[in-house]
Design an enzyme around this catalytic site. Sequence first.
Site, PDB file in Angstrom:
ATOM      1  N   GLU A  44       1.089  -1.006  -0.287  1.00 25.42           N
ATOM      2  CA  GLU A  44      -0.063   0.025   0.190  1.00 25.42           C
ATOM      3  C   GLU A  44       0.778   1.299  -0.399  1.00 25.42           C
ATOM      4  O   GLU A  44       0.332   1.629   0.715  1.00 25.42           O
ATOM      5  CB  GLU A  44      -0.825  -0.296   1.303  1.00 25.42           C
ATOM      6  CG  GLU A  44      -2.048  -1.090   1.174  1.00 25.42           C
ATOM      7  CD  GLU A  44      -2.646  -1.761   2.601  1.00 25.42           C
ATOM      8  OE1 GLU A  44      -3.693  -0.691   2.449  1.00 25.42           O
ATOM      9  OE2 GLU A  44      -2.259  -1.716   3.540  1.00 25.42           O
ATOM     10  N   ARG A  59       5.043   2.950  -1.333  1.00 31.22           N
ATOM     11  CA  ARG A  59       6.379   2.841  -2.979  1.00 31.22           C
ATOM     12  C   ARG A  59       7.060   2.254  -2.521  1.00 31.22           C
ATOM     13  O   ARG A  59       7.973   2.103  -2.099  1.00 31.22           O
ATOM     14  CB  ARG A  59       6.314   4.698  -2.796  1.00 31.22           C
ATOM     15  CG  ARG A  59       7.095   4.769  -3.896  1.00 31.22           C
ATOM     16  CD  ARG A  59       7.715   6.428  -3.718  1.00 31.22           C
ATOM     17  NE  ARG A  59       8.224   6.882  -5.216  1.00 31.22           N
ATOM     18  CZ  ARG A  59       8.475   6.061  -6.207  1.00 31.22           C
ATOM     19  NH1 ARG A  59       7.106   6.570  -6.558  1.00 31.22           N
ATOM     20  NH2 ARG A  59       9.369   6.804  -7.756  1.00 31.22           N
ATOM     21  N   ALA A  68       2.181   3.293   8.133  1.00 32.01           N
ATOM     22  CA  ALA A  68       1.538   3.645   7.139  1.00 32.01           C
ATOM     23  C   ALA A  68       1.824   5.258   7.432  1.00 32.01           C
ATOM     24  O   ALA A  68       2.487   5.678   8.299  1.00 32.01           O
ATOM     25  CB  ALA A  68      -0.480   4.395   7.431  1.00 32.01           C
ATOM     26  N   ALA A 107       3.985   4.212  12.562  1.00 36.75           N
ATOM     27  CA  ALA A 107       3.860   5.130  11.513  1.00 36.75           C
ATOM     28  C   ALA A 107       3.852   5.947  11.558  1.00 36.75           C
ATOM     29  O   ALA A 107       4.191   6.346  12.275  1.00 36.75           O
ATOM     30  CB  ALA A 107       1.997   4.804  11.407  1.00 36.75           C
ATOM     31  N   ARG A 142       8.776   6.399  17.811  1.00 38.56           N
ATOM     32  CA  ARG A 142       9.443   8.106  18.250  1.00 38.56           C
ATOM     33  C   ARG A 142       8.889   7.976  19.570  1.00 38.56           C
ATOM     34  O   ARG A 142       7.972   8.121  19.791  1.00 38.56           O
ATOM     35  CB  ARG A 142       9.151   8.936  17.433  1.00 38.56           C
ATOM     36  CG  ARG A 142       8.904  10.424  17.306  1.00 38.56           C
ATOM     37  CD  ARG A 142       9.219  11.566  16.448  1.00 38.56           C
ATOM     38  NE  ARG A 142       9.679  11.476  15.771  1.00 38.56           N
ATOM     39  CZ  ARG A 142      10.623  11.624  14.756  1.00 38.56           C
ATOM     40  NH1 ARG A 142      11.220  12.240  15.692  1.00 38.56           N
ATOM     41  NH2 ARG A 142      11.396  11.299  13.327  1.00 38.56           N
ATOM     42  N   ASN A 143       9.819   8.652  20.308  1.00 42.05           N
ATOM     43  CA  ASN A 143       9.647   8.573  21.702  1.00 42.05           C
ATOM     44  C   ASN A 143       8.481   9.548  22.128  1.00 42.05           C
ATOM     45  O   ASN A 143       8.591  10.782  21.422  1.00 42.05           O
ATOM     46  CB  ASN A 143      10.500   9.054  22.702  1.00 42.05           C
ATOM     47  CG  ASN A 143      10.187   8.578  23.947  1.00 42.05           C
ATOM     48  OD1 ASN A 143       9.251   9.497  24.631  1.00 42.05           O
ATOM     49  ND2 ASN A 143      10.940   7.584  24.842  1.00 42.05           N
TER      50      ASN A 143
END
Length: 341
Positions: free
Chosen positions: A220, A222, A263, A279, A315-316
């Site tokens: 879904e 590239r 995503a 994501a 990421r925190n």
Amino acid sequence: MTDSALNAFALGWATTSAAGATLDVWFPMPQRVSDAAAAALRETLPVGSSTITPAQAGTLLERLDAVAPEGRDAAAAQRALLEHDRPLIACWLPTDAPIEDTACAYLKLHLLSHRLCLPNSLDLANIFSHLPNLAWTNEGPVALTELTARQLAARAAGRILDVHAVDKFPKLTNYLHPSGVRIADSARVRLGAYLGEGSTVMHEGFVNFNAGALGPNMLEGRVSQGVVVGAHTDLGGSSSTMGTLSGGGDIRITIGEHCLIGANAGTGIPLGDRCTIEAGLYITAATPVTFMGADGERLLKARELAGASDLLFLRNGHTGRVEVRPNGNAITLNEALHAHN
């Protein structure tokens, strides 16, 4: 065949401009032939592409049948071309050399999409100079210098010439449909893409030429030029992989098996198996990451983890720093969703 030989052969039809320039070539059944067949071709055809008549093509296929019976299925498929009184393009590439004309460029793109060669295994030098920029229409490729005249002729006849794209590369599905593959938006997969059995390309997915997924995969996002995605890996909606044509330089991005790129996330470093990027997080080679290992924390550049397996990138939410932790879970694709019989 020897390891150093390409031994690629195909018969097809070319589309030409009014001036006689080759616009594209459709090869319905390209082959990687045996050494016996290669010897016969070497005695019969010049290296590269040539134009032959249906009668000459029939004689050639009979000779190949005699010396290499294992190729008869492919020869039978190519014989359908002989039923039409139209010149054929014969393309014979005994070795993998830089591309010399449009027909040879199209043969190499067909070899990739027919799963006869893996991405990054072919010499594609000169491909851009031998693929003309064309208008891709509902009536096939049209030379840009002839587009206005073709549009005028269509309107005069009460038709509309629908221009889908202006590009060097056509969409894959106008040339073949790889078995066991689902493509939701055919305009988003170029000829020269490699799609393995069980690959699903959803509407936001995109697969460039000389790139692909080994299957089964959910795409879904590239898959950029030169990128190879391992089996059972999921690229989430609008995710991205950095290719050599989009800022990746000479680094080839590979993503291992059972990985998840969330995503709107992406990667500019190769990943091993069972890796997850949360994501919205894009990892580049220079991204500072804090590795949370059993022996404590270490500050690294992401490139130092290139190719490693079993990693979770996130990421925190409190500090904003990018952290990497050991990943104990591998994703599992829905088997029924990827059974495209």
